[in-house]
Design an enzyme around this catalytic site. Structure first.
Site, PDB file in Angstrom:
ATOM      1  CB  CYS A 101      -1.071   0.201   1.364  1.00 16.98           C
ATOM      2  SG  CYS A 101      -1.860  -1.601   1.511  1.00 16.98           S
ATOM      3  CG  HIS A 159      -6.520   1.223   0.144  1.00 18.96           C
ATOM      4  ND1 HIS A 159      -5.447   2.009  -0.243  1.00 18.96           N
ATOM      5  CD2 HIS A 159      -5.985   0.498   1.083  1.00 18.96           C
ATOM      6  CE1 HIS A 159      -4.321   1.287   0.108  1.00 18.96           C
ATOM      7  NE2 HIS A 159      -4.640   0.287   0.955  1.00 18.96           N
ATOM      8  CB  CYS A 185      -0.028   1.508   7.514  1.00 17.70           C
ATOM      9  SG  CYS A 185      -1.891   1.451   7.179  1.00 17.70           S
TER      10      CYS A 185
END
Ligand SMILES: NC(=O)c1ccc[n+]([C@@H]2O[C@H](COP(=O)([O-])OP(=O)(O)OC[C@H]3O[C@@H](n4cnc5c(N)ncnc54)[C@H](O)[C@@H]3O)[C@@H](O)[C@H]2O)c1
Lengths: 427, 451
Positions: A92, A383, A414
């Site tokens: 990510c 996301h 994160c």
């Protein structure tokens, strides 16, 4: 060799609206989305046929055929075919890491301009043959005679036909990311209501930003989608309270499909440049990328939460830049889960944690929540793993630019594998 | 968009059938392509009375590479091939008696006119004489030209240009426009030129080289065609449309090598925002095309406030606000700027169910006329273009009957194409069109509506 470094400018960005998994982009590939995103950026900044120094982008979920995803996307775009490109992958953190890579090359004088981006699809995700089947087929391929081939094929069993679908799970623990986050949420005693409140704020902030045209020059519609498909402008704490927990166990479970990010498809890109290049092209400078830091934690054996690495990266970054956590006008803390954001903020407030884990004399302290994710974040937008960094960098750069010169923003993202990428932008 | 009827009427079988049944036979119009000669054949220049433009016009034609032949004899014999254009200098008219000379010159010449031929009549403005007889003769030309436009077939057009004393130099740009394929769908119109500071040495194939043009509503339809034509003529196009149309807008911008700006032109700060971006990114703007427009049709008695207000906001108020913002922002409008507003035939003729739309489009005409003197003082111009029936995605959704009838109710017996509107706008945007200001140019094939 460049005698000294300079700060890379963020000129602007583009993304396509993020779609829910198997939603508007069910049939779009990573390459389709990244190409469209690059083309939107090209159109916004009049870069048709131009060569930018480099394009760095990546995807977390990738087909084998997409080994050169970014370069292939560049070749399909309106950029000059003479634009080099490479793929980046840090879960990510991919999008932000790509921006840092491009910014660093600009800082060193190796590039005058570059595009950083990321894309992910959970709809058009790669499926692998399961391991047994793969071995059978390799044996068939290696067989020399028809006889050998047939006997190898005879070994196929129904169970081997089940494909391996990528899961949002940690290979070393077998736990879904949400399950990891739930452990952290329980440890930090993050309540259901505060998670839902953060979620509602994310949706309301994102909706308000769309309504006032904030995203007019940050987003280009794609395949008929004009706003993020996950956005619920009318959501409320009451509505969210009705959802059943999906991560964590028993009474104390607090994490729902509402206060966790859904699986999402999308892409983003950011145009970075030297100030000189921007000026030569009559392009704006929204902000500069000042500095960045990564960190990783041992979530397997070390007793740390999977998504807590940014908590470690930020104090290092602050110290290097002589700043405190309060020296920022805006904070962009990626909302993988509402509980992740809240646990991170709580960690920075905790004297014990800051002393024992982060090795600090004093806690970093709390932040003014009114400065947090002011234009919404991943809970509302969704996301698409590698695309989140580009979304955040462009959004924060524009936020800082609107606020006027000399404003400062902190990004904290994160990532899977116990990693974190953080950065400072300044207008 | 294909015109099946026109294609059919021009096919072998179609020619026979349409002739026998007396059906209209719409022609394939001559349209402009870069590098094309101004005319595909020779031109003839005649006069009615002792005019002052014949030399000037002959010179302009020769400079453009056109062969100018002598007037056709009454028996129809000429010294060469069929004519591509017939020009009449009528600046010498003193009274109605002189009009006979116009007839004597035109009648034999028109018999020799090629398909997609051009008839252009040049005259003094009727208002600029104190003699009623002279004003009558000048005004008579309007009736002559408009009727002639209806008589002509095979895609030929007839138009009239008023050239006041002293404005002769301003004629060059309209003359080129009306003779060229750029004016394919402009028919039966009267245009007035004025004196102006004219540039020299314009590149006729890329007249907008180095210019920055902003086009609203550029994501599709007529706006996209305008973007393409302005870019073809050399301009950098800043393409504006609502954020929701961003995907198509980006495609248009990338196709023309321009810049996409997602902006709702009715937004409270749309004008200042656009002006600021034009200054910062492009050093100001040379050409502004107000094209974005919407329809929300209903009979007036059934029309709600939302329909009325949204049409006014997009079609009229936004044009006023954005133009004002550009005027107010230092450096936004470059010297010699050109503003072109898209009006509509409905704004001239009215249309049942379109009180809101027609009001907004008539308002645009009022705006353009009111601003024209101020623009002239800046060496700039502001004009309106009023399209008639233009074949777009919008009209493609109309019922076949309505569409067929709508597209044939004009002298060219066919709908126009977005490119026809775009060519007219691109012509008005040219530096050489400085003498065309405060005009309303209809691109309607001489529509029967509001004629
Ligand atoms: N098509 C015809 O026959 C015809 C005839 C006469 C006049 N016109 C005029 O020509 C112009 C273009 O028409 P068209 O047929 O191409 O229509 P269209 O609907 O295909 O295109 C209009 C464009 O304007 C954009 N637009 C609408 N509201 C906007 C806003 N608030 N901000 C920014 N952009 C906005 C739309 O998104 C669209 O892309 C309009 O002004 C119309 O009234 C058209």
């Amino acid at each position: 060799m460049a005698p000294q470094t300079r700060k890379a400018a963020i000129v602007g960005g583009n993304r396509i609206p993020f779609a829910r998994s198997n939603g508007a982009y069910a049939r779009a590939s990573n390459q389709d989305m990244l190409t469209a995103t690059l083309d939107g950026l090209v159109a916004r900044f009049g870069l048709q046929g131009q060569q930018v120094g480099e394009v760095a982008a990546g995807a977390v979920l990738k087909h084998a055929r997409d080994f050169n995803l970014t370069r292939e996307s560049v070749l399909g775009s309106r950029l000059s075919a003479a634009t080099p490109a490479y793929d980046v992958q840090q879960a990510c953190g991919t999008g932000l890491e790509a921006a840092v890579l491009v910014a660093n090359k600009i800082a060193l004088g190796q590039l005058e301009s570059g595009i950083a981006g990321g894309v992910d699809t959970t709809s058009d995700a790669p499926m692998a043959l399961n391991e047994d089947m793969r071995r059978v087929l390799l044996a068939v391929n290696n067989a020399k005679t028809l006889q050998q081939r047939l006997s190898a094929l005879a070994g196929i069993r129904p169970g081997q036909l089940v494909p391996e679908v990528p899961r949002n799970a940690e290979p070393r623990t077998g736990l879904a990311m949400g399950d990891h986050a739930a452990i952290t949420a329980a440890e930090w005693e993050i309540g259901r209501e505060e998670q839902d409140e953060l979620t509602v704020r994310s949706h309301h902030n994102l909706a308000a930003a769309y309504d006032r045209g904030f995203f007019d020059d940050l987003v280009t519609p794609f395949l008929g989608l004009t706003r993020d498909q996950n956005l619920r402008p009318d959501t409320s704490v009451e509505k969210l309270a009705k959802l059943k927990p999906v991560f964590g166990q028993g009474e104390g479970a607090t994490m729902t499909a509402g206060n966790s990010t859904p699986l999402t498809d999308g892409a983003s890109a950011v145009l970075l440049a030297s100030d000189e290049w921007a000026a030569e092209h009559d392009l704006p400078v929204l902000a500069h990328l000042v500095d960045a830091q990564t960190a990783a934690v041992d979530y397997v054996h070390g007793g740390e939460g999977l998504l807590m690495a940014p908590a470690y990266a930020v104090p290092v970054l602050l110290a290097r830049n002589g700043l405190t956590l309060q020296d920022f006008d805006f904070y962009e803390v990626h909302e993988a889960f509402a509980s992740t954001v809240l646990a991170t903020l709580k960690a920075w407030e905790s004297p014990e944690y800051c002393k024992e884990k982060l090795g600090l004399d004093a806690p970093l302290g709390s932040i003014d929540r009114a400065k947090l994710n002011v234009h919404g974040s991943s809970l509302a937008a969704g996301h698409p793993f590698a695309a989140t960094g580009g979304r955040i960098v462009a959004t924060l750069a524009k936020t800082l630019h609107e606020a006027g010169p000399g404003k400062r923003g902190l990004i904290s993202i994160c990532a899977a594998g116990g990693q974190g990428v953080v950065a400072i932008l300044e207008s | 968009m294909s015109d099946w009827y026109r294609d059919f009427a021009n096919s072998g079988l179609g020619t026979t059938i349409t002739k026998q049944l007396g059906l209209p036979r719409p022609a394939e119009l001559r349209r402009y392509e870069p590098g094309q000669p101004l005319l595909p054949g020779p031109a003839v220049v005649g006069s009615a009375g002792e005019g002052r433009l014949r030399e000037e016009v002959t010179g302009l034609l020769r400079d453009a590479g056109v062969t100018v032949v002598s007037p056709v004899a009454a028996d129809g014999s000429t010294d060469g091939e069929r004519l591509a254009a017939v020009l009449l200098d009528a600046t010498g008219l003193t009274g109605p008696a002189d009009l006979a000379a116009a007839h004597d010159f035109l009648a034999p010449a028109l018999k020799r006119l090629r398909p997609s031929g051009r008839v252009l009549v040049l005259a003094d403005p009727p208002a600029e004489t104190s003699s009623p007889a002279q004003a009558a003769a000048r005004q008579a030309l309007e009736g002559l030209v408009r009727s002639l436009a209806k008589e002509l077939r095979s895609g030929s057009t007839a138009n009239l240009v008023h050239v006041p004393l002293g404005a002769e130099a301003s004629l060059a740009s309209p003359l080129r426009f009306f003779l060229s394929g750029r004016s394919a769908y402009v028919d039966g119109q009267v245009l007035a030129v004025t004196t102006a500071d004219l540039p020299t040495g314009e590149d006729v194939d890329r007249p907008l080289a180095g210019k920055v043009a902003v086009v609203t509503g550029a994501a599709r339809g007529i706006g996209a065609a305008i973007a393409r034509v302005l870019a073809r003529d050399g301009a950098h196009v800043v393409a504006v449309d609502v954020p929701a149309a961003g995907e198509q807008l980006a495609e248009v911008a990338n196709e023309v090598g321009g810049t996409a700006v997602a902006l709702d032109i009715t937004g409270a700060d749309a004008g200042p925002r656009l002006a600021a971006q034009l200054v910062a990114r492009h050093g100001g703007v040379d050409v502004v095309v107000h094209n974005a427009g919407i329809t929300r049709d209903k009979l007036l008695v059934n029309m709600d406030a939302a329909r009325w207000n949204s049409v006014m906001a997009v079609n009229l108020q936004a044009q006023l606000d954005i133009t004002q913002a550009l005027l107010d922002t230092e450096g936004a409008l470059k010297p010699g700027a050109r503003v072109v507003s898209v009006s509509s035939q409905s704004g001239i003729a009215g249309n049942r169910g379109q009180t809101n739309y027609a009001a907004s489009k008539a308002g645009v005409i009022g705006m353009v006329r009111s601003w024209a003197p101020e623009f002239a003082e800046r060496g700039a111009t502001i004009n309106a273009v009023a399209p008639g029936f233009i074949v777009t995605e919008m009209t493609a959704t109309m019922p076949l009957g309505t569409r067929e009838v709508g597209s044939r109710l004009n002298s060219l017996q066919q709908g126009g194409l977005p490119v026809d509107v775009a060519e007219t706008i691109a012509w008005l945007a040219q530096p050489g069109s400085a003498g065309v200001n405060g005009q309303v140019v209809r691109v309607c094939g001489q529509s029967l509506l509001g004629a």
